[in-house]
Scaffold this motif. Structure first.
Motif, PDB file in Angstrom:
ATOM      1  N   TYR A 132       3.995   7.680 -18.792  1.00 27.54           N
ATOM      2  CA  TYR A 132       4.033   7.530 -17.345  1.00 27.54           C
ATOM      3  C   TYR A 132       2.683   7.667 -16.654  1.00 27.54           C
ATOM      4  N   ILE A 133       1.627   7.890 -17.384  1.00 24.28           N
ATOM      5  CA  ILE A 133       0.285   7.997 -16.793  1.00 24.28           C
ATOM      6  C   ILE A 133      -0.089   6.759 -15.966  1.00 24.28           C
ATOM      7  N   PRO A 134       0.306   5.556 -16.363  1.00 24.52           N
ATOM      8  CA  PRO A 134      -0.075   4.393 -15.552  1.00 24.52           C
ATOM      9  C   PRO A 134       0.533   4.364 -14.150  1.00 24.52           C
ATOM     10  N   LEU A 135       1.625   5.064 -13.918  1.00 22.30           N
ATOM     11  CA  LEU A 135       2.252   5.016 -12.601  1.00 22.30           C
ATOM     12  C   LEU A 135       1.326   5.514 -11.498  1.00 22.30           C
ATOM     13  N   PRO A 136       0.794   6.726 -11.584  1.00 16.22           N
ATOM     14  CA  PRO A 136      -0.101   7.151 -10.499  1.00 16.22           C
ATOM     15  C   PRO A 136      -1.408   6.367 -10.455  1.00 16.22           C
ATOM     16  N   ILE A 137      -1.922   5.981 -11.614  1.00 16.52           N
ATOM     17  CA  ILE A 137      -3.178   5.215 -11.628  1.00 16.52           C
ATOM     18  C   ILE A 137      -2.976   3.855 -10.975  1.00 16.52           C
ATOM     19  N   ALA A 138      -1.923   3.152 -11.386  1.00 13.86           N
ATOM     20  CA  ALA A 138      -1.639   1.842 -10.797  1.00 13.86           C
ATOM     21  C   ALA A 138      -1.299   1.975  -9.315  1.00 13.86           C
ATOM     22  N   GLY A 139      -0.589   3.037  -8.954  1.00 14.82           N
ATOM     23  CA  GLY A 139      -0.274   3.250  -7.541  1.00 14.82           C
ATOM     24  C   GLY A 139      -1.522   3.410  -6.694  1.00 14.82           C
ATOM     25  N   LEU A 140      -2.464   4.191  -7.189  1.00 17.75           N
ATOM     26  CA  LEU A 140      -3.728   4.361  -6.474  1.00 17.75           C
ATOM     27  C   LEU A 140      -4.456   3.023  -6.335  1.00 17.75           C
ATOM     28  N   LEU A 141      -4.522   2.278  -7.435  1.00 21.22           N
ATOM     29  CA  LEU A 141      -5.214   0.991  -7.398  1.00 21.22           C
ATOM     30  C   LEU A 141      -4.514  -0.003  -6.484  1.00 21.22           C
ATOM     31  N   MET A 142      -3.184  -0.019  -6.492  1.00 17.33           N
ATOM     32  CA  MET A 142      -2.447  -0.915  -5.589  1.00 17.33           C
ATOM     33  C   MET A 142      -2.771  -0.602  -4.137  1.00 17.33           C
ATOM     34  N   THR A 143      -2.809   0.680  -3.825  1.00 20.74           N
ATOM     35  CA  THR A 143      -3.118   1.085  -2.456  1.00 20.74           C
ATOM     36  C   THR A 143      -4.533   0.670  -2.075  1.00 20.74           C
ATOM     37  N   VAL A 144      -5.487   0.952  -2.951  1.00 17.44           N
ATOM     38  CA  VAL A 144      -6.889   0.597  -2.682  1.00 17.44           C
ATOM     39  C   VAL A 144      -7.047  -0.917  -2.549  1.00 17.44           C
ATOM     40  N   PHE A 145      -6.354  -1.682  -3.391  1.00 21.33           N
ATOM     41  CA  PHE A 145      -6.468  -3.141  -3.342  1.00 21.33           C
ATOM     42  C   PHE A 145      -5.751  -3.737  -2.130  1.00 21.33           C
ATOM     43  N   ALA A 146      -4.701  -3.090  -1.643  1.00 18.40           N
ATOM     44  CA  ALA A 146      -3.937  -3.633  -0.513  1.00 18.40           C
ATOM     45  C   ALA A 146      -4.555  -3.282   0.834  1.00 18.40           C
ATOM     46  N   LEU A 147      -5.278  -2.181   0.926  1.00 20.01           N
ATOM     47  CA  LEU A 147      -5.808  -1.737   2.223  1.00 20.01           C
ATOM     48  C   LEU A 147      -6.712  -2.762   2.917  1.00 20.01           C
ATOM     49  N   PRO A 148      -7.607  -3.451   2.210  1.00 23.16           N
ATOM     50  CA  PRO A 148      -8.407  -4.465   2.915  1.00 23.16           C
ATOM     51  C   PRO A 148      -7.554  -5.564   3.543  1.00 23.16           C
ATOM     52  N   ARG A 149      -6.433  -5.888   2.914  1.00 20.54           N
ATOM     53  CA  ARG A 149      -5.539  -6.900   3.477  1.00 20.54           C
ATOM     54  C   ARG A 149      -4.806  -6.361   4.707  1.00 20.54           C
ATOM     55  N   VAL A 150      -4.513  -5.077   4.708  1.00 24.53           N
ATOM     56  CA  VAL A 150      -3.881  -4.465   5.879  1.00 24.53           C
ATOM     57  C   VAL A 150      -4.854  -4.507   7.052  1.00 24.53           C
ATOM     58  N   ILE A 151      -6.094  -4.184   6.787  1.00 21.94           N
ATOM     59  CA  ILE A 151      -7.108  -4.117   7.842  1.00 21.94           C
ATOM     60  C   ILE A 151      -7.459  -5.505   8.375  1.00 21.94           C
ATOM     61  N   ALA A 177       0.836  -1.211   0.000  1.00 20.79           N
ATOM     62  CA  ALA A 177       0.000   0.000   0.000  1.00 20.79           C
ATOM     63  C   ALA A 177       0.867   1.256   0.000  1.00 20.79           C
ATOM     64  N   LEU A 178       1.933   1.257   0.783  1.00 17.02           N
ATOM     65  CA  LEU A 178       2.842   2.406   0.808  1.00 17.02           C
ATOM     66  C   LEU A 178       3.575   2.574  -0.518  1.00 17.02           C
ATOM     67  N   ALA A 179       3.982   1.465  -1.122  1.00 15.76           N
ATOM     68  CA  ALA A 179       4.616   1.542  -2.441  1.00 15.76           C
ATOM     69  C   ALA A 179       3.636   2.118  -3.461  1.00 15.76           C
ATOM     70  N   GLY A 180       2.366   1.742  -3.343  1.00 17.49           N
ATOM     71  CA  GLY A 180       1.348   2.312  -4.218  1.00 17.49           C
ATOM     72  C   GLY A 180       1.214   3.809  -4.034  1.00 17.49           C
ATOM     73  N   VAL A 201       2.068   9.432  -5.890  1.00 18.36           N
ATOM     74  CA  VAL A 201       2.583  10.791  -5.700  1.00 18.36           C
ATOM     75  C   VAL A 201       3.699  11.105  -6.693  1.00 18.36           C
ATOM     76  N   TYR A 202       4.724  10.257  -6.710  1.00 16.03           N
ATOM     77  CA  TYR A 202       5.866  10.554  -7.563  1.00 16.03           C
ATOM     78  C   TYR A 202       5.579  10.296  -9.046  1.00 16.03           C
ATOM     79  N   GLY A 203       4.675   9.368  -9.325  1.00 16.42           N
ATOM     80  CA  GLY A 203       4.258   9.158 -10.705  1.00 16.42           C
ATOM     81  C   GLY A 203       3.521  10.365 -11.264  1.00 16.42           C
ATOM     82  N   ALA A 204       2.656  10.957 -10.431  1.00 17.56           N
ATOM     83  CA  ALA A 204       1.940  12.170 -10.848  1.00 17.56           C
ATOM     84  C   ALA A 204       2.919  13.321 -11.053  1.00 17.56           C
TER      85      ALA A 204
END
Length: 155
Positions: free
Chosen positions: A125-144, A92-95, A100-103
């Motif tokens: 480079y547009i996929p970097l921030p989009i994929a980062g957001l999705l990675m974070t959103v997808f990982a958060l339920p596993r963190v919780i 999630a943090l990598a996402g 941030v840095y992809g944008a």
């Protein structure tokens, strides 16, 4: 909703891989048969690769085929929940870093053009921030939940 997005990402990744293969085949045909390699093929295939790898990576976080300590999860069972949470938190943090840095990267290179394609370098480079957001959103339920991909599947 997340499952639908992940399926679309995987489909897009597969289509990107097929398109890149066709572009490289055209480049090889042009080089060895026509004796004139098209100038746009290398940059187009590189941009496609960035796109499909980033989107497939985001889908991988949802599907659970991301980097994880599967053997440890299988051996330790419920005792591996803290490890699963830490791995999900790191993802999630990598996402967030990609977001941030992809944008920022997209913004910084928006005025630069890919010479052989005539498009903004930011398109690559547009996929970097989009994929980062999705990675974070997808990982958060596993963190919780602390649920691992091995025991709980996608989600």
């Amino acid at each position: 909703m997340a499952a639908t997005i992940a399926r679309w990402l995987i489909g897009f990744g597969a289509a990107g891989l097929i398109a890149m293969t066709a572009i490289i085949a055209w480049q090889v045909f042009g080089r060895f048969v026509l004796d004139a390699s098209p100038s746009w093929t290398e940059q187009a295939s590189l941009i496609l690769m960035i796109w499909y790898v980033m989107f497939a990576s985001a889908a991988g976080v949802y599907e659970g085929f991301h980097i994880r300590i599967a053997l440890l999860e299988e051996r330790l069972g419920d005792a591996s929940r803290p490890v699963a949470r830490v791995v999900a938190l790191v993802i999630a943090l990598a996402g967030l870093v990609l977001l941030v840095y992809g944008a920022q990267l997209c913004w910084a290179v928006r005025g630069n053009a890919v010479p052989s394609l005539g498009i903004s370098r930011a398109v690559a480079y547009i996929p970097l921030p989009i994929a980062g957001l999705l990675m974070t959103v997808f990982a958060l339920p596993r963190v919780i939940s602390g649920r691992s991909a091995v025991e709980g599947g996608a989600g």
